[in-house]
Write an enzyme that holds these catalytic residues in place. Sequence first.
Site, short mmCIF file in Angstrom:
data_model
loop_
_atom_site.label_atom_id
_atom_site.label_comp_id
_atom_site.label_asym_id
_atom_site.label_seq_id
_atom_site.Cartn_x
_atom_site.Cartn_y
_atom_site.Cartn_z
N ASP A 4 0.82 -1.21 0.00
CA ASP A 4 0.00 0.00 0.00
C ASP A 4 0.86 1.27 0.00
O ASP A 4 0.33 2.37 -0.12
CB ASP A 4 -1.01 0.00 1.15
N SER A 5 2.20 1.10 0.07
CA SER A 5 3.07 2.27 -0.13
C SER A 5 2.86 2.87 -1.52
O SER A 5 3.28 3.99 -1.78
CB SER A 5 4.54 1.90 0.07
N ASP A 21 -1.11 -6.22 -0.54
CA ASP A 21 -1.40 -5.64 0.77
C ASP A 21 -2.90 -5.40 0.95
O ASP A 21 -3.56 -4.89 0.04
CB ASP A 21 -0.73 -4.25 0.86
N LYS A 78 -1.11 -9.53 2.44
CA LYS A 78 -0.35 -9.09 3.62
C LYS A 78 -1.23 -8.19 4.45
O LYS A 78 -2.03 -7.43 3.89
CB LYS A 78 0.91 -8.33 3.19
N GLU A 93 -1.17 -5.81 8.35
CA GLU A 93 -0.34 -5.27 9.43
C GLU A 93 -0.91 -5.63 10.79
O GLU A 93 -2.13 -5.63 10.98
CB GLU A 93 -0.26 -3.73 9.30
N GLU A 148 9.53 -4.23 9.90
CA GLU A 148 9.85 -2.92 9.31
C GLU A 148 10.51 -2.01 10.34
O GLU A 148 10.03 -1.88 11.47
CB GLU A 148 8.58 -2.26 8.75
O1 KIV Z 1 3.56 -1.14 1.45
C1 KIV Z 1 4.74 -1.50 1.45
O2 KIV Z 1 5.55 -1.12 0.60
C2 KIV Z 1 5.17 -2.40 2.50
C3 KIV Z 1 6.63 -2.66 2.63
C4 KIV Z 1 7.19 -1.56 3.45
C5 KIV Z 1 6.94 -3.98 3.20
O3 KIV Z 1 4.39 -2.85 3.28
#
Ligand code: KIV
Length: 304
Positions: free
Chosen positions: A57-58, A96, A126, A128, A195
């Site tokens: 999600d970055s 994510d 993924k 969090e 992280e």
């Molecule tokens: O969203 C992302 O890029 C991430 C990485 C920092 C692992 O979760």
Amino acid sequence: MSSQSSAGSGAGSRVKRLMAPDIAAKKGREPIVSLTAYHAHTAAIADAHCDFLLVGDSLGMVMHGYETTVPVPLELMIMHGRAVVRGAKRALVVVDMPFGTYEESPSIAFRNAARVMKETDCGAVKLEGGRRMAETIRYLVDRGIPVMAHIGLTPQSINVIGGFKAQGREEAQWAAIEEDARLVAEAGAFSVVLEAMAEPLAARITGAIPIPTIGIGASAACDVQILVMEDMLGLSPRVPKFVKEFGAVGAAIERAICGYAQEVRARTFPATEHTYAMRDAHQGGVDGAGEPGRATKKPKKASS
Ligand code: KIV
């Protein structure tokens, strides 16, 4: 057959795509390589070098200009997830779950994660959170969804944490983070992102749990390394301390755009070779063949 289990056109060109258990099985063997990916083309390039690609999600920050990952909608993750699955043939693709789509209850998490899996054809999701997400991880894994966990700095909680702060730099914080790692592993996660974490803690966790630890700012002690592709390419205006810029793509783009603008203003682009001539009635035949002034360098892009 799902493109996550095999990909390519024609029986001879099929490539076996890595799956979550393949990544889990690499723990303790060779270092595992991964990057984030958000487009089909960059995913295709990274595919030859990475074991898995994360549609993180970055992307909200590095591609869409958000200040944090909090506003990222599920639809955006699905759109980029599809592109990456189309581009990558061998790497596992992990997508994510964005903020607000999984925290409320295991069943809501399942509904949204199943949507991600079905609509992108990715191989895992993924999410969090450590202990607070353990029940949800178990629920998803029991229902056929491989889960990568994410602990340490969890950017979706930025408004509670109060900034992008490294974790575990004081020993007093270690026990809670180690417990997070143990619980997500016990719940069935196939790997866990650490992280922005102090090296000694990342090393302890890596030695203590049976699943691969994926380090981003968590030292070489981790089983896997991941970086945000735009950051390591030199495309992001600001990067965290843990990023090494392996390329200067931002500068290369700037040079190319500047050259284009100069040539347009000087009327030196487009030149004759970028210009379509009229069809030559005497030559006849295939459109464009042998015509002076017809672009021949990249025929697949030319149209009549
Ligand atoms: O969203 C992302 O890029 C991430 C990485 C920092 C692992 O979760």
